[in-house]
Design an enzyme around this catalytic site. Structure first.
Site: not given
Length: 348
Positions: A52, A243, A245, A321, A326
């Protein structure tokens, strides 16, 4: 005082006591097939992190300190109000806006990855570093971000020679040791809550549960950046969960692996703020962790039985994740029908 459960055990306990969320294993199995397709097409791959444009490579001398800085600041990017102007840097929003801003500061000669600098950074300096493409928009929670930088920067200077690499080296290649070291040494990473369980006799017990979103993503980013080698080699990387979120649960609901009760859906659709540590928020985040743990197990089982040419260890919760997160970005408009929970917190 009873010890805090690690995220995987926390997720399982939370789902077992859930009032507002339901996990659907049949849908998880279907999603597992989509994940396997992603593995085959290299959509899910450890190489994707460093490829990336905003991420450093393992050869970058600033990589470890960059990752630690980014994950210290990696929280609460959503914008209140449907008509609010989003914080953008170089056209990026959210996490990638943060990456773009830090990279811009480094190009401008600001020593932003050095704790000697950010342990004393001012609100005005950080506002300038995180300045938006539009003058009337600011990065959210600037004061909280400054407090986090002061806290972690001072610990690094006082105990670790100003280098996060030295923290990593004390953990002997153990992801869990590093996770525990981070949440013990740096309180702003201590993403925990109290889960009340009904005892059945009218009384209740309380268990400390954890999500450790930023601390786990810190370990995951090191592993991804270094491709599981050198500083990123962790023998127990599988103990790291997804993770938790506010966006990945949206994707899990979209795939039908997770559903919300009518009561919770009314709250989310009304855009009501959920207090950090409230029951509804705990359940959404805990269930997300548990779903991805089940997904990981199902993917590996399918690889073993139906795809003997593919090593089942090629997938873990970190890569799952990445894929889910994404997916949300790529299909943002399509997923807008699902409300995401909103909490103001430094933990995610």
């Amino acid at each position: 005082m009873t010890p805090t459960l690690l995220p995987a055990a926390s997720g399982e306990l939370i789902v077992r006591n859930a009032r507002y969320v339901t996990v659907h294993e049949a849908a998880i199995e279907k999603l597992a097939d989509r994940v396997i397709r992603g593995i085959k097409e290299k959509e899910i791959n450890i190489e994707n992190f460093s490829q990336h444009e905003h991420h450093p490579s393992a050869k970058d001398p600033h990589a470890v300190d960059w990752i630690f800085l980014i994950d210290t600041l990696n929280f609460c990017f959503w914008t209140p109000g449907a008509d609010a102007t989003k914080w953008k840097v170089d056209g990026q929003t959210g996490y990638f806006a943060l990456c773009a801003a830090i990279n811009r500061a480094m190009r401008d000669g600001i020593d932003i990855t050095n704790p000697a600098y950010y342990s004393k950074i001012t609100v005005v300096q950080l506002e300038s570093i995180l300045r938006s493409d539009t003058a009337d928009t600011k990065a959210p929670l600037i004061e909280s971000r400054v407090e986090c930088l002061h806290e972690v920067g001072q610990v690094l200077l006082d105990r670790y020679g100003g280098k996060f690499e030295n923290v990593v080296r004390t953990c002997d290649g153990s992801a869990i040791k590093l996770l525990q070291r981070v949440v013990e040494e740096f309180p702003c990473f201590r993403d925990e809550a109290a889960l009340k369980e009904d005892a059945g006799d009218g009384s209740s017990t309380e268990t400390r549960v954890s999500f450790y979103k930023r601390a786990q993503i810190l370990v995951g980013d090191l592993w991804s950046c270094f491709r599981g080698e050198g500083l990123g080699r962790f023998e127990d990387i599988d103990a790291i969960t997804m993770f938790a979120d506010y966006r990945v649960p949206q994707v899990l609901v979209h795939f039908g692996t997770l559903t919300y009760s009518d009561e919770l859906m009314v709250v989310l659709q009304a855009d009501k703020l959920l207090e950090n540590g409230c029951r509804e928020e705990i359940e959404i985040r805990g269930a997300s962790i548990h779903v991805v743990e089940l997904l990981k197990a199902m993917v590996r089982e399918k690889l073993i039985t139906g795809h003997p040419d593919t090593d089942p260890r090629c997938v873990n919760a970190i890569l799952l994740d990445h894929f889910l997160w994404d997916y949300r970005r790529k299909h943002a408009a399509e997923l807008e029908y699902i409300p995401f929970h909103k909490t103001i917190s430094v933990y995610y």
